[in-house]
Design a protein around this motif. Structure first.
Motif, PDB file in Angstrom:
ATOM      1  N   VAL A   1     -11.690  14.907  -8.701  1.00 24.34           N
ATOM      2  CA  VAL A   1     -12.290  13.782  -7.979  1.00 24.34           C
ATOM      3  C   VAL A   1     -13.682  14.151  -7.485  1.00 24.34           C
ATOM      4  CG1 VAL A   1     -12.142  12.386  -5.879  1.00 24.34           C
ATOM      5  CG2 VAL A   1     -10.138  12.645  -7.358  1.00 24.34           C
ATOM      6  N   ASP A   2     -13.822  15.348  -6.928  1.00 28.47           N
ATOM      7  CA  ASP A   2     -15.145  15.783  -6.464  1.00 28.47           C
ATOM      8  C   ASP A   2     -16.144  15.839  -7.607  1.00 28.47           C
ATOM      9  OD1 ASP A   2     -14.291  15.991  -3.858  1.00 28.47           O
ATOM     10  OD2 ASP A   2     -13.940  18.157  -3.933  1.00 28.47           O
ATOM     11  N   SER A   3     -15.685  16.304  -8.756  1.00 25.12           N
ATOM     12  CA  SER A   3     -16.560  16.393  -9.927  1.00 25.12           C
ATOM     13  C   SER A   3     -16.966  15.000 -10.405  1.00 25.12           C
ATOM     14  CB  SER A   3     -15.855  17.156 -11.047  1.00 25.12           C
ATOM     15  OG  SER A   3     -16.683  17.286 -12.173  1.00 25.12           O
ATOM     16  N   LEU A   4     -15.986  14.094 -10.490  1.00 20.73           N
ATOM     17  CA  LEU A   4     -16.257  12.752 -10.998  1.00 20.73           C
ATOM     18  C   LEU A   4     -17.104  11.927 -10.036  1.00 20.73           C
ATOM     19  CD1 LEU A   4     -12.705  11.988 -12.401  1.00 20.73           C
ATOM     20  CD2 LEU A   4     -14.795  12.164 -13.775  1.00 20.73           C
ATOM     21  N   SER A   5     -16.971  12.202  -8.729  1.00 18.43           N
ATOM     22  CA  SER A   5     -17.721  11.429  -7.737  1.00 18.43           C
ATOM     23  C   SER A   5     -19.047  12.074  -7.375  1.00 18.43           C
ATOM     24  CB  SER A   5     -16.874  11.220  -6.481  1.00 18.43           C
ATOM     25  OG  SER A   5     -16.501  12.463  -5.920  1.00 18.43           O
ATOM     26  N   GLY A   6     -19.342  13.213  -8.012  1.00 23.15           N
ATOM     27  CA  GLY A   6     -20.645  13.851  -7.814  1.00 23.15           C
ATOM     28  C   GLY A   6     -20.832  14.497  -6.465  1.00 23.15           C
TER      29      GLY A   6
ATOM     30  N   THR B   1     -17.155  18.144 -18.727  1.00 23.27           N
ATOM     31  CA  THR B   1     -16.433  17.151 -19.514  1.00 23.27           C
ATOM     32  C   THR B   1     -15.850  17.891 -20.700  1.00 23.27           C
ATOM     33  OG1 THR B   1     -18.448  16.600 -20.721  1.00 23.27           O
ATOM     34  CG2 THR B   1     -17.892  15.221 -18.818  1.00 23.27           C
ATOM     35  N   TYR B   2     -14.746  17.378 -21.234  1.00 23.13           N
ATOM     36  CA  TYR B   2     -13.959  18.163 -22.185  1.00 23.13           C
ATOM     37  C   TYR B   2     -13.811  17.446 -23.521  1.00 23.13           C
ATOM     38  CZ  TYR B   2     -12.971  20.708 -17.943  1.00 23.13           C
ATOM     39  OH  TYR B   2     -13.122  21.424 -16.783  1.00 23.13           O
TER      40      TYR B   2
ATOM     41  N   ILE C   1      -8.236  11.900 -18.582  1.00 24.12           N
ATOM     42  CA  ILE C   1      -8.907  10.881 -19.394  1.00 24.12           C
ATOM     43  C   ILE C   1     -10.340  10.689 -18.906  1.00 24.12           C
ATOM     44  CG2 ILE C   1      -8.955   8.408 -19.930  1.00 24.12           C
ATOM     45  CD1 ILE C   1      -5.858   8.501 -19.866  1.00 24.12           C
ATOM     46  N   ALA C   2     -10.502  10.612 -17.582  1.00 26.49           N
ATOM     47  CA  ALA C   2     -11.836  10.395 -17.013  1.00 26.49           C
ATOM     48  C   ALA C   2     -12.780  11.556 -17.307  1.00 26.49           C
ATOM     49  CB  ALA C   2     -11.721  10.176 -15.506  1.00 26.49           C
TER      50      ALA C   2
END
Length: 493
Positions: free
Chosen positions: A119-124, A133-134, A175-176
């Motif tokens: 979540v921290d990664s996706l929300s910057g 990203t994978y 997925i995100a």
């Protein structure tokens, strides 16, 4: 190498306390399952960025890396992020992966909470190191409910993910974090395939990825048998950023995969085009395709003017009012144990469950008027022949009782909290006990229980057909599976 890991996994499964497994939702992947999962990935090239979230002792990563090093995947380079929250497993994980430490392989082991990190990664977030990203994700996520007010639930809402279990949260976050054309293979419970609580997750998954392959274990307790897990599990292969094509459905009895069967299905046979619930059906074979129900099995309970509810009597909340045997001040309290097929036994002497509940102002609101009803057990036994087991409630067994109590382990069909006409109760029970319904229900439900929501979502024959089926059933001395299946086919053809 994997045989060494498998020995370590079995040892960990034996020595880890059940309480800790439950607390973390932690069940380590058997070797044969890990290899099967790794083999689902389509061949690739260039650089692979692999995520293993909830990595455990590294069984899944090792299976993927072994396939790569043996030439099954044509990557020039692999970078692995292995995320594991349990400090006890970190040394085992590092040991598993050190063998692959070569020039074209790099590994980062993160001892952290994957949900918060993702979540921290996706929300910057500026205060945490971002995950990548994978191109590939391999998962055996933890299985545990997420409380509504928990930190996990609040974190997930920050990135638009609404779900009720750690396993679905892990898959949604994976997925995100996966880039276009990236692939995800996960072993997860089948419970997300239907039901109200998992609808937001199904919507998220189907909006952002396509389904390539689903593998179903036909025996509920075989995928994690060392841990005594009674849960119907599937392996699912997803891909981002591509067109949805046909879906491969494979089955095996257990994790040996010795009786593996595969069939291809159009996607509209897996998720119906007009289904707002986006229920995921998993056919077991083309020959037994209950998706195409007869044209006249098309009515909802609302169409029929009927309702289904979970039995309202929660025994531990009304303990002070429960009685082992009936007295003049009580009325019957009905549990699944009181019903066996088309037979009713009440009261049952020496039964562990109470047979009666006091009839007073504190209990009145939980009771139904005496009459005919159709009831369905919420829980089926481990390998019961039918998932749905329906019975008729016949008032003749309950003397002059004016009302009845239905315990919470029963689902109850009723007419706006009133009894049903006798032929309708029999018609519903007979229809629900058919092989057609059982096969159809298994297509979209992997629960070990039958929820009222599941029964609401099903399609039913018309009231006219149900009444005719009920009138016929009432005239039979002994109903067999062959008889009821043949009668339904005749009425719906």
């Amino acid at each position: 190498m994997l045989s060494v890991i498998e020995q370590k996994r079995r040892q960990r499964s034996k020595t880890t306390e059940a309480q800790k497994k439950s607390q973390l939702g932690q069940f380590l992947t058997p070797e044969t399952t890990a290899i099967f999962m790794a083999n689902l990935f389509q061949n690739g090239e260039g650089k692979c960025r692999l995520l293993d979230a909830g990595a455990g002792i590294g069984s899944l990563s090792a299976a993927f890396l072994d396939r790569w090093q043996e030439g099954g995947l044509q990557f020039q380079q692999v970078t692995l992020d292995a995320v594991e929250i349990d400090s006890v497993l970190i040394s085992d994980l590092a040991q598993t992966l050190e063998k692959y430490n070569k020039n074209n392989f790099a590994v980062n082991i993160h001892q952290t909470d994957f949900i918060h990190a993702a979540v921290d990664s996706l929300s910057g977030s500026l205060f945490t190191k971002s995950l990548a990203t994978y191109t590939h994700v391999i998962l055996n996520p933890p299985y545990k409910k997420i409380n509504r007010n928990s930190a996990h639930r609040q974190a997930l809402s920050r990135v638009g993910i609404e779900t009720v279990n750690l396993y679905s949260a892990f898959v949604a976050l994976a997925i995100a974090l996966t880039e276009a054309n990236g692939q995800i293979v996960a072993i997860i419970p089948r419970s997300f395939c239907n039901g109200l609580y998992y609808r937001p997750f199904r919507k998220f998954m189907l909006e952002h990825a396509v389904i390539r392959h689903i593998h179903l274990f036909e025996s509920r307790n075989q995928a994690f048998k060392d841990d005594g897990v009674l849960q119907e599990n599937i392996i699912i292969h997803l891909q981002r950023g591509v067109q949805q094509g046909s879906v491969t459905i494979s089955t095996s009895t257990d994790d040996l995969f010795s009786d593996l069967l595969k069939h291809e299905y159009n996607f509209d046979r897996i998720v119906l085009p007009d289904d707002s619930e986006q229920i995921i059906h998993i056919p077991s074979s083309p020959e037994h395709n209950a998706l195409e129900l007869p044209n006249n099995v098309c009515h909802t309970l609302k169409d029929l003017g009927l309702k289904v509810s979970t039995g309202p009597v929660v025994d531990f909340r009304l303990r002070a009012h429960l009685r082992q045997m009936p007295t003049p001040e009580t009325i019957p309290l009905l549990y699944p144990i009181h019903f066996s097929g088309d037979k009713t036994t009440w009261p049952i002497e020496g039964c562990k469950k109470p047979n009666a509940i006091a009839h007073n102002s504190d209990t009145q609101k939980w009771l139904y008027p005496t009459g005919f009803y159709c009831v369905v057990r919420r829980f089926s036994s481990k390998e019961e022949k039918r998932r749905i087991v329906a019975s008729v409630v016949d008032p003749k067994f309950f003397g002059d009782a004016s009302v009845l109590g239905f315990e919470n382990h029963l689902n109850l069909f009723h007419d706006n909290k009133q009894a049903l006409a006798e032929p309708l109760a029999w018609g519903l029970a007979t229809f629900l006990n058919t092989s057609l319904v059982d096969t159809y229900f298994r297509r979209f439900s992997g629960h070990t229980q039958v929820n009222a929501t599941d029964l609401k979502l099903m399609k039913y024959p018309s009231r006219k057909i149900l009444l005719e089926l009920g009138e016929w059933a009432m005239q039979q001395d002994d109903l067999t599976q062959t008889q009821i299946d043949a009668k339904l086919a005749m009425l719906t053809t």
